[in-house]
Write an enzyme that holds these catalytic residues in place. Sequence first.
Site: not given
Ligand code: GCW
Length: 675
Positions: A153, A195, A279, A312, A353, A358, A386
């Site tokens: 991913e 995930n 998510e 997280r 984070k 994000d 990303e």
């Molecule tokens: O930014 C998002 C990403 C997902 C990611 C998620 C996360 C692993 O697009 O792909 O999932 O963050 O950090 O959990």
Amino acid sequence: MEYTEAWLKYRRLSLSRQQCEERLYDSLISYAIPFEEGLKESPCFGALISEFENGVEALLGMRPQRVTDGSETLRFAVDPAFGSEDAYSIDFTQNGKNGAITASDVRGLLYGVFHLLRLVATGKSLADFSQTCVPSNPLRMLNHWDNMDGSIERGYSGRSFFFADDQVLVNDRTRAYARLVASVGINAVVINNVNVKNAATYLITDRYFDKVRALSEIFDEYGIALYLSLNFAAPMELGGLDKSDPLDPGVIEWWQKKMAEVFIAVPKLGGFLVKADSEGRPGPFTYGRDHADGANMLARAVAPYGGRIIWRCFVYNCRQDWRDTKTDRARSGYDNFMPLDGRFLDNVILQIKNGPMDFQVREPVHPLFGGLMKTNQMLEVQIAQEYTGQQKHVCYLMPMFKEILDFKTYMPGHEDATVADIISTRTLKNANGGIVAVANTGNDENWTGHDFAAANLFGFGRLAFDTTLDPESIAREWAELTFAGSTKAAIDAIVNILMRSWPAYEKYTSPLGIGWMVNPNHHYGPNVEGYEFDRWGTYHRANWRGIGVDRTTKGTGYTMQYREPNASMYEHVETCPEELLLFFHFIPYDYRLKTGKTLIQHIYDTHFEGAQDAADFLDTWKNLDGQISDKEAYERVLERLKIQAESAVEWRDRINTYFYRHCGTEDEHGRKIYE
Ligand code: GCW
């Protein structure tokens, strides 16, 4: 599949006898390890010897001899009283001829050896050299988002080298990887995606124990603790229970038994990483419980084995309505976790984070840093690019990370505490902390797709170990190691490109901290309204008057999640740092920035500049043809810089045209903006 040794190439130096003597490289010829018998049991002992002997031999063409008669010129000494875990010193000042590496454990010695080899590989003199290095962070971690089918991913460097076809891979590359990341001080690695689905849920069952154990043992030889991502719904998916309620006695008992089984099978395991209620992943919310209930339940189950639970904080409502201007995704991490401060057990660490959204190219620092005062914390950054060009664009991220680490949070009673101070555990004197990066590797030959992306892997490790390092020195060190044998002008040019790359990327993509504007789902390339009417809470609110999100007290109130004076600084347009202006405020196009330019002119200018920077990188590289020692790497980089230059033009034109159409203002310099 083949792979390179990246920055561990150790290319043979061409030095005269005299130069070797002057630099004291002769002292690497013989070495001793006093009290060796007691140290042999240490898992890193073999790596210590082989890294030292092979490294010196490769660089100098002579294999060091181990001696026991007192004639050694280099001494490795373990001194339990030396200092904190993983600290080491390298000292060549004793009698002007001999050297010593001292540490409190063998892992520290191994770090010392990697450091010593970096010095020699980059031609530094050891004469009069003396340095003590103490790691800034207890945990220096990588998170791989690798799936068991072999996909990754947000992976931009090929397939996984940990998994394929629902199997765990243990092979040469496992060791090569461990060496590579240990050489820059990484001491913990999560191999599977946060995930956790399908086969990955079964990593904690005997279907995979043998392979997982084998992998953990290889990691252990390099001082790396293996961690796994966990599925919170495992009691249902594996155990056949009808719930995963963290307060349910049956669920608690299931986890306790499970953890006993897992840690007996894989004793070197460091613990688990959990993405819950985020998510679509399962979590404690389903049962009316909170994140502390969920994390602590697991923490109790792993505590008998010294395990840690890394939980997280990336929790937000991903079913938003763009019409709703009050719900703010940026607020969610703080809103969810701040009320729980003080409730987490000592072996829980919250993983936060760097910013509240994000991993955008520019975000403010997450307000949980400085907010939380009674909780273990880890900073999560993303070197998988990303949102920063997906390893097709060069984007060296250490300058960004450095800004984040140096951010002053104004935590009460610790007014000077920066993010670096907090995660290191220095400020709160708490039990656990550190820093983690979402990894950017795959099974591509060069590990990271773009050869220059390896600077982020190297740099992250170096910065995690020593948050006082300067990003440019790290870039230079990486370039000298990776491109050893290239001309000095080439090394200088690489460093120059790296240092300009994040600002360039920021210039040609979304302006002044607003973020997004990428294509939905895969997140590559410009799409100004790609996320504007979506459910993800990622809006820029551009209209004919201006652009930006009002996150002040008149808007979503997000500014008030910061400690003063940061809250007021962000609250007011006049004091808000301009690189974040649109993150915090809705700003009309004719607003004058501190440079005297209007917002719209700033947008035009930065987009022309950024695309020009990308074009310059390509030109610079073309001019280096023949000056880069590794021809294949030269070609690979050339191809990526072309892609970047083209993509930057696309970004420039889409963004400029979008705003031109909205406000109708001409570019003051009359450059081409498409209608
Ligand atoms: O930014 C998002 C990403 C997902 C990611 C998620 C996360 C692993 O697009 O792909 O999932 O963050 O950090 O959990």
